[in-house]
Structures are given as structure tokens and as C-alpha cells.
Design a protein around this motif. Structure first.
Motif, PDB file in Angstrom:
ATOM      1  N   ARG A 210       0.814  -1.210   0.000  1.00 55.79           N
ATOM      2  CA  ARG A 210       0.000   0.000   0.000  1.00 55.79           C
ATOM      3  C   ARG A 210       0.851   1.265   0.000  1.00 55.79           C
ATOM      4  NH1 ARG A 210      -3.819   0.152   4.930  1.00 55.79           N
ATOM      5  NH2 ARG A 210      -4.426  -1.821   3.985  1.00 55.79           N
ATOM      6  N   TYR A 211       1.962   1.271   0.770  1.00 54.60           N
ATOM      7  CA  TYR A 211       2.709   2.506   0.960  1.00 54.60           C
ATOM      8  C   TYR A 211       4.041   2.533   0.219  1.00 54.60           C
ATOM      9  CZ  TYR A 211      -0.684   3.029   4.727  1.00 54.60           C
ATOM     10  OH  TYR A 211      -1.828   3.113   5.452  1.00 54.60           O
ATOM     11  N   SER A 212       4.304   1.574  -0.645  1.00 57.40           N
ATOM     12  CA  SER A 212       5.587   1.540  -1.357  1.00 57.40           C
ATOM     13  C   SER A 212       5.367   1.911  -2.822  1.00 57.40           C
ATOM     14  CB  SER A 212       6.216   0.151  -1.249  1.00 57.40           C
ATOM     15  OG  SER A 212       5.471  -0.779  -2.002  1.00 57.40           O
TER      16      SER A 212
ATOM     17  N   VAL B 299      10.104  -8.105   6.174  1.00 59.79           N
ATOM     18  CA  VAL B 299       9.331  -7.558   5.048  1.00 59.79           C
ATOM     19  C   VAL B 299       9.972  -6.228   4.656  1.00 59.79           C
ATOM     20  CG1 VAL B 299       7.103  -6.717   4.270  1.00 59.79           C
ATOM     21  CG2 VAL B 299       7.230  -8.690   5.811  1.00 59.79           C
ATOM     22  N   THR B 300      10.426  -6.132   3.391  1.00 62.15           N
ATOM     23  CA  THR B 300      11.157  -4.952   2.916  1.00 62.15           C
ATOM     24  C   THR B 300      10.445  -4.377   1.688  1.00 62.15           C
ATOM     25  OG1 THR B 300      13.202  -6.001   3.655  1.00 62.15           O
ATOM     26  CG2 THR B 300      13.407  -4.095   2.220  1.00 62.15           C
ATOM     27  N   ASP B 301      10.379  -3.042   1.617  1.00 66.78           N
ATOM     28  CA  ASP B 301       9.831  -2.396   0.438  1.00 66.78           C
ATOM     29  C   ASP B 301      10.631  -1.134   0.152  1.00 66.78           C
ATOM     30  OD1 ASP B 301       7.668  -1.457   2.812  1.00 66.78           O
ATOM     31  OD2 ASP B 301       8.444   0.164   1.565  1.00 66.78           O
ATOM     32  N   THR B 302      10.444  -0.585  -1.029  1.00 65.83           N
ATOM     33  CA  THR B 302      11.090   0.674  -1.397  1.00 65.83           C
ATOM     34  C   THR B 302       9.998   1.712  -1.615  1.00 65.83           C
ATOM     35  OG1 THR B 302      11.073   0.050  -3.725  1.00 65.83           O
ATOM     36  CG2 THR B 302      13.050  -0.470  -2.464  1.00 65.83           C
TER      37      THR B 302
ATOM     38  N   ASP C 225      15.729   3.169   2.387  1.00 68.64           N
ATOM     39  CA  ASP C 225      15.167   3.175   1.038  1.00 68.64           C
ATOM     40  C   ASP C 225      13.665   2.906   1.045  1.00 68.64           C
ATOM     41  OD1 ASP C 225      18.132   1.515  -0.224  1.00 68.64           O
ATOM     42  OD2 ASP C 225      17.671   3.660  -0.025  1.00 68.64           O
ATOM     43  N   GLY C 226      13.081   2.844   2.168  1.00 71.52           N
ATOM     44  CA  GLY C 226      11.660   2.553   2.297  1.00 71.52           C
ATOM     45  C   GLY C 226      11.381   2.123   3.725  1.00 71.52           C
ATOM     46  N   CYS C 227      10.736   0.977   3.890  1.00 72.48           N
ATOM     47  CA  CYS C 227      10.452   0.425   5.224  1.00 72.48           C
ATOM     48  C   CYS C 227      10.932  -1.015   5.270  1.00 72.48           C
ATOM     49  CB  CYS C 227       8.955   0.473   5.533  1.00 72.48           C
ATOM     50  SG  CYS C 227       8.343   2.125   5.866  1.00 72.48           S
TER      51      CYS C 227
END
Length: 638
Positions: free
Chosen positions: A550-552, A572-575, A627-629
């Protein structure tokens, strides 16, 4: 007046005594406690030093037996003849006075002319070396023969056979150091072993003691007594068999510590006597040596000092009472003039001159009380002023509390509106598609097309939105007080496949967002099981993946599983834009969102945090990732 003065003096003396007694007892108690601790520590150091010295003495005997065995083994392997074996056992026993005997036992047929096996024995029988061929002793099942044969290496073994079986006078257990023998083809042909009697070891240990009644004991890996002053315990008894599990649990705990090869000290009640036991493993053997020091020996001088100090304390308190009573009686003699002036003030004669005095006793306090009346009045006025200020402060606090209550009410309204909006969307979708399914049609072909294509899609959409509604209601229920009670079900643990849970969570997320790829990497095998609650684990991973999508940037979302010694991490990794540093403190608060214009109730991350902690782990935001969360869910393996 004399009667009053004496009575008051006695009371004051008693009060002084009552104050002095706790102070004396506290001071003496602290002193004795520190002394007891120092004596105990000194006893531990002393016993440990003596134990190390005894260990060196034992090692000298053990090394002698090991050296004698190892240095002659290769010669025996080159001379596998009956007369040579007798010669070797005799020479080893004769040239090594620290040992009690030597035996060479062979496999059947290894020695020519002895198809059933051959055993040459030499032993020290009260100063006389005897050498013989043992014909009646069946040794193939003895521990000193089977253990090194199975392990193919030398190892110290406490033998279950007794010396009487070797035609010896003493009937005690022996400790053997056997080594396997091989022929030129590296085939096992027998055992050469050198032994020490357990009585010999016990007498050796008894020569050095830190206290008059202290003694040693030595255990093997199964808890059998290898050394003990009580020779009856050297007949195969273990520390676990002689201890009463109900009354001597600490003795059993000592046995477990020693059989595990630990080093340390502990207080143990042995034979109804509290004792200090220091223990350490015997190097090169599976045994453990301990020295037992009775507390009665350690604290003998301390107990004698206690009686002396208690007697002196009683005498000192008596002297304090006597001298205190005399001093107070003398100090109260000037009370009569002050009493007359006080009576004059009572009768209205306020011109009595009672000046301030520098005395700090009860007479000085009484005299200064009249002079401080005005000061007391000022004090009460100040008290009223302080009370007024305190009331004003309470009013300000009440105003602040009211403001917080109004904010909470406003937050409740916003939350209800948010819930209504979140529930309205899937409900509208479900109702709309339900109406589509209820529209009658006269065209049979159109009905067939609806059944095969569109009806399946509509049913899938309805199921998906129903699942969203159920998930939202369950999150609300879980976040409520009732939900907190119901979450006790989280304690129901079962083996759960890590990779299976992750794949189901990814499938759920990609079904809602088919255009978003979710990467998956795992360091654990598919059959790796985690003892936890699968439902709450899957919910937490789904929530983390939903937030990542949702937020990446919806392009780089990944789930990793890493295994550590005692824990498993789900990462859990996202950019994307990530979470501002100022907003990170409130992401785990209930009903809080970083952006009020985004979807959600502000429950996902707080519930995930609660579930992770209930499962014995934790959920954290990796602050080092920019770079994100990156969220890390860490759970114990079992």
C-alpha cells in the motif's frame, strides 16, 4: 515533683533503649552478614585451592597409568604371544608403583593355542607382584573391554568387576585405562589396560584436607562413586541412589552438575549436615572431583565469636540504660523555674519574660515554644496561601483533563466515521453484485455465459470483499477489551511450517493486488517447523505485506525468512517514501495513522506488535534501512 521527674527519666531511658536496640542489631547484623560472607568466600577459595592440589596428585597417578599403557601398547601389538603378554603385564606393574595392576585381554584366536581368548594379568597384592593367566574370567562383556572396543579409543572406565574375580584379597571396584590393540592388518585383537583401585584413590585424596572433617568424593559420568571415604559406596553405588529425592534434592542437583562436567561450588545438605561443596572435572577422564567441607568446620570460629558479641551487646545495652537514666534525671532539674513561668502565662500574665534559649533538650524546646507562637501564626497564613495556590493548580489540571476528554471524544467520532467508510465500500460491492446475480434473464445462452465466466468472477469478488469485512471486524474485536481476553487463545501453540505460512500470506496479498510482485527468500527448508500459533503469525505477515504494497512503489516488495540459533526472523522490505522519523513513535499506537487520508483503521501494526509479543517475540522497524520500510518479526523457534 521528684516522682514525676524519675518517671519521665525512666520513660526517656526506655525510649533511648528502644531506639538503640534496633541500631545495634542492624549494625551488628550487617557486620555479621559481611563477616559471614567473607568467611564463606574465603572457605570457597581455600577449598578450591586444596581441590586443585588434590587434582594434581590424582593426575600424577592417572598420567602414570596412561603413559604406561600407551608407551607399551605398540610393543604388545608386535609381540602377540602368551609368554610375551605375561612379561609385559609384569613389567608395567613392577615399573609403575603408582598403579595397582595391568591386564592384556585378546579376542578369540588372536593368540595361537587360545581359541577362546587369552587374558594375562599382573597386580600388586600388598607389595608382591603376582602374574598369572586368567582362565575362568569371562571378560568380553565387561565395560573395560566393550567400551574402548566400541569407541576405538582409550578411555577411563570404572569396572563393574571386583578384584576377587582376579583372585585378589581386596573386594573393591577398580578404575581402568584400557587401550585397543590391533594387528598389522589394523584388525582389533584385544585390550591392554592399567588399573587403579578406588580405595587407593580414596586414601590418596584423604591425605590433604582444608578442614578437620572435610573429605573428597569423585564421580564418573553416570554418577557412580569413584572415590569416597566410605568404602561401601565404592561398590557401584551412585550419588542418585544414595540421595533421598524428597529431602536431598540439592544433593541430586550436585550429582547432575558433576556428571555434566561443570566446575563451581554450592551449598548441599549431606547426611543432615549443611556443607560447602567445590567441584571440578578431572582432566582427561569423564570423572568429576569434589571436596565436601561441613559448615560446622567453616563457621566454627564465627559461631564462637557470635556468642561473645551477643554477651557484650547485652552488657552494653544495660550500661546505656543506667547512664542514660542518670543523665536525664540531672538534666531535668532546671524544669521547676520554667514550670512556674508557664503557669503565670496560663493565668494571664503575658509580661513574663521567656527568652529564646540555645538549649536543644526538652526544656529548651518548651521555652522556645512560647517565643515561636507568632512564627507559627505566620506559618499557618502561609499554609492558607499555599492551599489557595494548590487549588488553582488543581483547577488548571481539571481544565487540561477536560480538554483531553474532548479530544478523546473527537477522536472517537473520527474513528467511527473511518470505520463506517472502511466497511461501506466492501458492503456496497457485495450488495451491488448480489443485485446483479438476482436479475432474471430470459436468454438461456446469456445465462450459460454468466454461469461459466461472470458468475465465477462475481463470486470471487464477493468472497474477497467478505473476507475484507471479516478481517476488519476481527481486527476491531481483537483491539477491544473483549478481544484482549479472547486473545488468550494465542497461547495454543502447534508446529507450523514457516514457508507454508509465508506462501499463504503472499497468495492472500497478491490476490488483492495481482499487479504487485512479492519476492520470497527463505533460509529454512520447507519441512522446518516453528512451534507457535499459525493463525496469528499468518495475520501478522499478511498485515506487513499489505502495508508494504500500500505505501511503497508497488515494485520492490520482498519477504525473507532467516534462522538464528534460537529464533526465526520474518523480514518484510519495500522501497518507497518510508516513514518519517518524527512519526515512527506512533506507528504501533492503536488508532494512529501516519497519514489520515490513507485507508485503514490504524489497527494493523499495533495488533501485529501485540501478537508478536504474545508469541514470545517482537516486531520492530529497522531504523538503519532508508530506502523505504523494513519490518522485522522475530519469534522463538520453540
Amino acid at each position: 515533683m521528684t516522682r514525676i521527674r524519675l518517671s519521665f527519666s525512666t520513660k526517656v531511658s526506655l525510649w533511648v533503649l528502644l531506639i538503640s536496640v534496633p541500631l545495634f542489631l542492624a549494625s551488628v547484623g550487617v557486620l555479621f552478614w559481611q563477616s559471614h560472607k567473607m568467611i564463606r568466600n574465603e572457605a570457597v577459595h581455600r577449598a578450591s585451592d586444596v581441590l586443585v592440589g588434590a587434582m594434581h596428585r590424582i593426575n600424577r597417578y592417572l598420567i602414570t597409568a596412561q603413559t604406561a599403557t600407551n608407551s607399551n601398547a605398540w610393543l604388545v601389538e608386535q609381540s602377540l604371544r602368551a609368554d610375551s603378554l605375561l612379561s609385559f603385564t609384569n613389567r608395567i606393574t613392577t615399573t609403575n608403583p603408582y598403579t595397582d595392576g595391568c591386564a592384556i585381554s585378546t579376542e578369540p584366536g588372536a593368540i595361537p593355542g587360545h581359541p577362546d581368548g587369552f587374558m594375562a594379568v599382573s597386580f600388586n597384592d600388598k607389595g608382591t607382584i603376582k602374574t598369572l593367566i586368567e582362565t575362568d574370567h569371562v571378560y568380553f562383556q565387561e565395560r573395560w573391554y566393550t567400551v574402548p572396543r566400541a569407541q576405538q579409543k582409550s578411555v577411563w572406565v570404572v569396572s563393574n568387576e571386583k578384584k576377587s574375580e582376579l583372585d585378589m584379597d581386596d573386594e573393591v571396584m577398580i578404575a581402568s585405562y584400557p587401550r585397543p590393540l590391533y594387528n598389522e592388518h589394523r584388525q582389533f585383537v584385544g585390550i591392554i589396560s592399567t588399573w587403579l583401585s578406588l580405595n587407593h584413590i580414596s586414601h590418596l585424596l584423604a591425605e590433604v584436607r582444608p578442614y578437620p572433617h572435610s573429605y573428597y568424593m569423585m564421580l564418573d559420568e553416570e554418577g557412580r562413586f569413584v572415590g569416597h571415604p566410605d568404602s561401601t559406596r565404592l561398590s557401584g553405588k551412585t550419588i542418585f541412589s544414595v540421595a533421598d529425592p524428597q529431602r536431598e534434592s540439592d544433593l541430586i542437583a550436585l550429582g547432575y552438575e558433576m556428571t555434566r562436567g561443570k566446575k563451581g561450588n554450592m551449598s548441599v545438605v549431606i547426611n543432615n549436615t549443611k556443607s560447602l561443596v567445590c567441584y571440578m572435572p578431572v582432566e582427561g577422564t569423564p570423572w568429576s572431583l569434589a571436596i565436601v567441607c561441613p559448615d560446622s568446620d567453616i563457621m566454627k570460629g564465627f559461631n564462637r565469636l557470635t556468642y561473645v558479641v551477643v554477651a557484650l551487646l547485652i552488657i552494653g545495652l544495660i550500661l546505656i540504660f543506667v547512664y542514660c537514666h542518670k543523665d536525664i534525671t540531672f538534666m531535668l532539674q532546671p524544669l521547676q523555674p520554667l514550670l512556674e513561668k508557664a503557669q503565670a502565662v496560663t493565668n494571664g500574665k503575658l509580661d513574663v519574660d521567656i527568652t529564646h534559649t540555645g538549649r536543644t533538650d526538652i526544656i529548651g524546646v518548651l521555652q522556645n515554644s512560647f517565643a515561636t507562637m507568632l512564627e507559627s501564626l505566620n506559618y499557618y497564613i502561609n499554609s492558607v496561601r499555599n492551599a489557595t495556590e494548590q487549588t488553582q493548580r488543581y483547577n488548571r489540571e481539571l481544565e487540561h483533563t477536560t480538554k483531553l476528554a474532548m479530544e478523546a471524544e473527537q477522536q472517537k467520532i473520527v474513528f467511527i466515521q473511518n470505520v463506517s467508510h472502511q466497511i461501506r465500500t466492501p458492503l456496497n460491492i457485495i450488495m451491488g453484485f448480489s443485485q446483479v446475480l438476482n436479475i432474471p434473464t430470459d436468454d438461456a445462452s446469456l445465462g450459460d455465459a454468466m454461469e461459466s465466466d461472470e458468475i465465477k468472477s462475481i463470486a470471487t469478488t464477493i468472497t474477497h470483499n467478505s473476507h475484507l469485512l471479516v478481517r476488519m471486524v476481527m481486527m476491531l474485536f481483537d483491539s477491544s477489551d473483549v478481544g484482549k481476553v479472547k486473545t488468550s487463545k494465542i497461547n495454543k501453540r502447534e508446529p507450523v511450517g514457516c514457508n507454508d505460512v509465508c506462501r499463504r500470506a503472499i497468495k492472500f496479498v497478491t490476490r488483492q493486488n495481482p499487479d504487485v510482485p512479492v519476492g520470497f527468500e527463505s533460509e529454512v527448508a520447507d519441512d522446518f517447523l516453528l512451534h507457535t500459533n499459525g493463525r496469528y503469525l499468518e495475520f501478522t505477515i499478511e498485515e506487513l505485506l499489505n502495508n508494504a504494497v500500500r505505501y511503497s512503489d508497488r515494485q520492490h516488495v520482498a519477504l525473507q525468512v532467516k534462522c538464528h540459533d534460537q529464533t526465526v526472523s520474518f523480514i518484510v522490505t519495500d522501497t518507497g517514501k518510508g516513514i518519517p522519523e518524527a512519526e515512527r513513535e506512533k506507528i504501533f499506537r492503536f488508532f494512529s495513522k501516519v497519514d489520515d487520508f490513507t485507508e485503514g483503521l490504524g489497527l494493523g501494526l499495533p495488533l501485529s506488535k501485540r501478537h508478536a509479543e504474545s508469541l514470545g517475540g517482537n516486531l520492530t522497524l529497522d531504523a538503519s534501512y532508508h530506502d523505504g520500510c523494513r519490518f522485522v518479526l522475530e519469534l522463538p523457534i520453540s
